[in-house]
Design a protein around this motif. Structure first.
Motif, PDB file in Angstrom:
ATOM      1  N   GLU A  87      48.592  23.982  25.187  1.00 16.60           N
ATOM      2  CA  GLU A  87      48.502  25.128  26.103  1.00 16.60           C
ATOM      3  C   GLU A  87      49.428  26.211  25.577  1.00 16.60           C
ATOM      4  O   GLU A  87      50.635  25.962  25.414  1.00 16.60           O
ATOM      5  N   ASN A  88      48.923  27.386  25.272  1.00 15.59           N
ATOM      6  CA  ASN A  88      49.741  28.448  24.664  1.00 15.59           C
ATOM      7  C   ASN A  88      50.541  27.940  23.475  1.00 15.59           C
ATOM      8  O   ASN A  88      51.700  28.281  23.288  1.00 15.59           O
ATOM      9  N   GLY A  89      49.923  27.078  22.686  1.00 16.25           N
ATOM     10  CA  GLY A  89      50.573  26.633  21.448  1.00 16.25           C
ATOM     11  C   GLY A  89      51.593  25.540  21.601  1.00 16.25           C
ATOM     12  O   GLY A  89      52.292  25.214  20.654  1.00 16.25           O
ATOM     13  N   SER A  90      51.757  24.947  22.801  1.00 15.07           N
ATOM     14  CA  SER A  90      52.687  23.831  22.906  1.00 15.07           C
ATOM     15  C   SER A  90      52.046  22.675  23.667  1.00 15.07           C
ATOM     16  O   SER A  90      51.069  22.851  24.414  1.00 15.07           O
ATOM     17  N   TRP A  91      52.559  21.473  23.436  1.00 12.70           N
ATOM     18  CA  TRP A  91      52.057  20.285  24.097  1.00 12.70           C
ATOM     19  C   TRP A  91      53.142  19.224  24.115  1.00 12.70           C
ATOM     20  O   TRP A  91      54.219  19.421  23.521  1.00 12.70           O
ATOM     21  N   LEU A  92      52.908  18.148  24.849  1.00 17.12           N
ATOM     22  CA  LEU A  92      53.846  17.024  24.875  1.00 17.12           C
ATOM     23  C   LEU A  92      53.291  15.902  24.018  1.00 17.12           C
ATOM     24  O   LEU A  92      52.088  15.618  24.063  1.00 17.12           O
ATOM     25  N   ALA A  93      54.167  15.261  23.245  1.00 20.77           N
ATOM     26  CA  ALA A  93      53.735  14.115  22.436  1.00 20.77           C
ATOM     27  C   ALA A  93      54.697  12.961  22.651  1.00 20.77           C
ATOM     28  O   ALA A  93      55.915  13.163  22.811  1.00 20.77           O
ATOM     29  N   CYS A  94      54.162  11.749  22.661  1.00 19.85           N
ATOM     30  CA  CYS A  94      54.992  10.552  22.779  1.00 19.85           C
ATOM     31  C   CYS A  94      55.605  10.250  21.410  1.00 19.85           C
ATOM     32  O   CYS A  94      54.883  10.219  20.408  1.00 19.85           O
ATOM     33  N   ILE A  95      56.922  10.033  21.372  1.00 16.45           N
ATOM     34  CA  ILE A  95      57.558   9.787  20.065  1.00 16.45           C
ATOM     35  C   ILE A  95      57.256   8.377  19.554  1.00 16.45           C
ATOM     36  O   ILE A  95      57.489   8.080  18.393  1.00 16.45           O
ATOM     37  N   GLU A  96      56.711   7.511  20.421  1.00 17.18           N
ATOM     38  CA  GLU A  96      56.419   6.135  19.981  1.00 17.18           C
ATOM     39  C   GLU A  96      54.975   6.006  19.489  1.00 17.18           C
ATOM     40  O   GLU A  96      54.739   5.519  18.399  1.00 17.18           O
ATOM     41  N   CYS A  97      53.994   6.441  20.335  1.00 12.90           N
ATOM     42  CA  CYS A  97      52.588   6.174  19.979  1.00 12.90           C
ATOM     43  C   CYS A  97      51.806   7.436  19.616  1.00 12.90           C
ATOM     44  O   CYS A  97      50.669   7.346  19.161  1.00 12.90           O
ATOM     45  N   GLY A  98      52.415   8.608  19.817  1.00 15.71           N
ATOM     46  CA  GLY A  98      51.749   9.845  19.397  1.00 15.71           C
ATOM     47  C   GLY A  98      50.776  10.419  20.412  1.00 15.71           C
ATOM     48  O   GLY A  98      50.238  11.507  20.204  1.00 15.71           O
ATOM     49  N   GLU A  99      50.544   9.740  21.521  1.00 13.10           N
ATOM     50  CA  GLU A  99      49.653  10.248  22.568  1.00 13.10           C
ATOM     51  C   GLU A  99      50.084  11.666  22.977  1.00 13.10           C
ATOM     52  O   GLU A  99      51.278  11.944  23.109  1.00 13.10           O
ATOM     53  N   THR A 100      49.130  12.577  23.162  1.00  6.21           N
ATOM     54  CA  THR A 100      49.498  13.962  23.509  1.00  6.21           C
ATOM     55  C   THR A 100      48.977  14.347  24.900  1.00  6.21           C
ATOM     56  O   THR A 100      48.010  13.765  25.411  1.00  6.21           O
ATOM     57  N   HIS A 101      49.651  15.340  25.491  1.00 11.45           N
ATOM     58  CA  HIS A 101      49.265  15.833  26.819  1.00 11.45           C
ATOM     59  C   HIS A 101      49.494  17.332  26.874  1.00 11.45           C
ATOM     60  O   HIS A 101      50.413  17.842  26.227  1.00 11.45           O
ATOM     61  N   ALA A 102      48.700  18.022  27.694  1.00 11.46           N
ATOM     62  CA  ALA A 102      48.997  19.428  27.987  1.00 11.46           C
ATOM     63  C   ALA A 102      50.352  19.457  28.691  1.00 11.46           C
ATOM     64  O   ALA A 102      50.658  18.559  29.476  1.00 11.46           O
ATOM     65  N   PRO A 103      51.168  20.497  28.424  1.00  9.71           N
ATOM     66  CA  PRO A 103      52.544  20.453  28.932  1.00  9.71           C
ATOM     67  C   PRO A 103      52.681  20.580  30.439  1.00  9.71           C
ATOM     68  O   PRO A 103      53.558  19.971  31.043  1.00  9.71           O
ATOM     69  N   PHE A 104      51.812  21.375  31.079  1.00  3.03           N
ATOM     70  CA  PHE A 104      52.036  21.676  32.493  1.00  3.03           C
ATOM     71  C   PHE A 104      50.895  21.227  33.405  1.00  3.03           C
ATOM     72  O   PHE A 104      50.776  21.677  34.529  1.00  3.03           O
ATOM     73  N   ASP A 105      50.046  20.310  32.932  1.00  3.83           N
ATOM     74  CA  ASP A 105      48.914  19.930  33.779  1.00  3.83           C
ATOM     75  C   ASP A 105      49.303  18.889  34.824  1.00  3.83           C
ATOM     76  O   ASP A 105      48.653  18.743  35.848  1.00  3.83           O
ATOM     77  N   ALA A 106      50.373  18.146  34.565  1.00  4.94           N
ATOM     78  CA  ALA A 106      50.821  17.122  35.514  1.00  4.94           C
ATOM     79  C   ALA A 106      52.296  16.857  35.243  1.00  4.94           C
ATOM     80  O   ALA A 106      52.811  17.213  34.190  1.00  4.94           O
ATOM     81  N   ILE A 107      52.954  16.218  36.218  1.00  6.00           N
ATOM     82  CA  ILE A 107      54.366  15.872  36.030  1.00  6.00           C
ATOM     83  C   ILE A 107      54.432  14.529  35.316  1.00  6.00           C
ATOM     84  O   ILE A 107      53.893  13.535  35.785  1.00  6.00           O
ATOM     85  N   ARG A 108      55.055  14.523  34.161  1.00  2.66           N
ATOM     86  CA  ARG A 108      55.303  13.233  33.487  1.00  2.66           C
ATOM     87  C   ARG A 108      56.583  13.338  32.678  1.00  2.66           C
ATOM     88  O   ARG A 108      56.929  14.392  32.149  1.00  2.66           O
ATOM     89  N   TYR A 109      57.314  12.231  32.658  1.00  2.00           N
ATOM     90  CA  TYR A 109      58.583  12.180  31.923  1.00  2.00           C
ATOM     91  C   TYR A 109      58.492  11.235  30.736  1.00  2.00           C
ATOM     92  O   TYR A 109      59.281  11.290  29.819  1.00  2.00           O
ATOM     93  N   ARG A 110      57.551  10.288  30.813  1.00  2.63           N
ATOM     94  CA  ARG A 110      57.355   9.307  29.748  1.00  2.63           C
ATOM     95  C   ARG A 110      55.867   9.201  29.455  1.00  2.63           C
ATOM     96  O   ARG A 110      55.031   9.657  30.229  1.00  2.63           O
TER      97      ARG A 110
END
Ligand code: F0G
Length: 421
Positions: A17-40
């Motif tokens: 989203e706007n050039g940024s995203w969340l990635a898991c440092i263990e398995c690489g799974e990615t998520h949009a940064p602001f679509d939901a609340i997640r910490y892990r």
């Protein structure tokens, strides 16, 4: 997933989203940064980090404070009270006494609430607003709670802080209190408080703003960027080493990420990256134990104790991000005794730099590593001092000179000064 220093720049996934995203440092799974609340990570519970399609170079930074580095952050602007731009002091007597070529003190105690936490909160609380949450929470040894209370009140959001009863310095409780946080004094240590807050957050009761929150660490990256720019402005050369106190290892992880991104952007050579060197109090040193054992994970210490209450932590949650940082940069970790911390606090104070005990751990650790020959005489070093002296007035008074009672008469004052030193 690779946290190697020389890993390739990431490729944006479709949910960026706007050039940024969340990635898991263990398995690489990615998520949009602001679509939901997640910490892990939803899949494997690994730690998340923010990734960017375009990584900035030094030329892209302009303006002042943390938001000077907006191109390296997930938002354009935050909930701000002018954080960042902290001094990079010289300390010439300490420099020659410890015996390194250059010693600079990056004093994060000069932030608005008196600690580096403000850099994380200006981003984290803005993200909370983006997500539309109505209650913010953290566990804290004190500074996080002070910063969250200030930024939460600035944003007009309710704030809840969980503190280990009797183990938080007076200045920090006073700040959280005046800024209007609800303060829960927990019968347990910091790690127990964090366990409770994580459960509350998982149950949707509050938005978690401990350093487990990947957005907070983005703001804290700017410490590393400011240190590099400060050294470059001086004589163009980067510091060989950055020495910092370690609790949850959030700063260690954040500084490493800042340098890794500069390397990926082609703005910093791998051999220019400062060696990240963590310091813990001997009574709370699980990261030091892991580094010494070459372990990939830390063992949780259930019983921790130190005068440096800010880093009285037995379960550093960011270890999976920080251990690769220490290893990849050629750094190390060292434990220091409380007496060494107090000596370093006095040493800094004698150069006019007032810090709380945890902050002085960096200088105590540098002194020890230099004496042991781990740090060379030719090194250019930055020590991070994370919190202001006034955070812990009791520790300062205990380490400093005692007041001398006199009567309100000049003769008595003169007689007293002559009879004593
Ligand atoms: N120094 C100070 C003054 C701190 O307050 C903290 C952490 C640290 C160092 C350690 O930093 O966690 O990034 O390794 N204080 C947190 C708090 C835990 O609740 O205020 P870290």
């Amino acid at each position: 997933m690779s946290l190697d220093l020389a890993s390739a720049p990431p490729t944006p996934p479709p949910d960026a989203e706007n050039g940024s995203w969340l990635a898991c440092i263990e398995c690489g799974e990615t998520h949009a940064p602001f679509d939901a609340i997640r910490y892990r990570c939803d899949d494997c519970d690994g730690l998340l980090e923010v990734r960017y399609a375009d990584l900035p170079t030094f030329e892209d930074f302009s303006g002042r404070g943390v938001w000077r580095y907006a191109d390296a952050l997930p938002l354009e602007a935050g909930v701000t009270i002018s954080e960042g731009d902290t001094p990079l002091y010289r300390a010439p007597r300490l420099e020659s006494d410890i015996g390194v070529e250059t010693l600079r003190i990056k004093h994060e105690g000069m932030n608005p609430t008196g600690s580096f936490k403000d850099r994380g909160m200006t981003v984290g609380v803005a993200v909370a607003r983006e997500l539309g949450v109505d209650r913010l929470a953290c566990a804290s040894t004190g500074n996080t709670s002070a910063a969250l209370a200030a930024y939460g009140s600035r944003a007009g959001v309710e704030t809840l802080v969980l503190l280990p009863a009797g183990k938080v310095a007076a200045g920090k409780v006073a700040q959280a209190s005046l800024h209007g946080a609800r303060i829960l004094e927990v019968d347990g240590n910091f790690d127990a408080c964090l366990d409770v807050v994580q459960s509350l957050a998982a149950g949707g009761e509050a938005y978690l703003l401990n350093s487990l929150n990947p957005f907070r660490l983005e703001g804290q990256k700017t410490i590393g960027l400011e240190i590099l720019e400060g050294f470059r402005a001086d004589d163009g050369a980067h510091p060989d080493r950055i020495v910092l106190p370690v609790g949850n290892a959030g700063n260690t992880a954040a500084l490493y990420k800042a340098f890794r991104e500069l390397v990926q952007a082609g703005a910093l050579a791998v051999d220019e990256v400062p060696k990240l060197t963590g310091v813990q109090a001997a009574g709370a040193a699980p990261m030091v134990e892991a580094v010494e054992n070459g372990a990939d994970a830390v063992r949780r210490w259930d019983d921790v104790e130190t005068r440096a209450t800010a880093i009285r932590i037995g379960n550093p949650v960011n270890a999976p991000k920080a251990l690769p940082g220490i290893r990849e940069t050629g750094g190390t970790a060292v434990a220091v005794a409380d007496e060494e911390i107090t000596t370093a606090q006095r040493d800094l104070a004698s150069e006019g730099i007032g810090v709380e005990p945890a902050s002085a751990a960096s200088v105590a650790g540098l002194r020890k590593l230099r004496a042991d020959g781990v740090v060379g005489a030719d090194e250019r070093v930055a020590c991070l001092t994370t919190g202001h002296l006034l955070k812990d007035p009791d520790a300062a008074a205990a380490a400093g000179r005692d007041p001398e009672p006199v009567s309100a008469a000049v003769d008595d004052v003169l007689a007293h000064l002559e009879s004593t030193e």
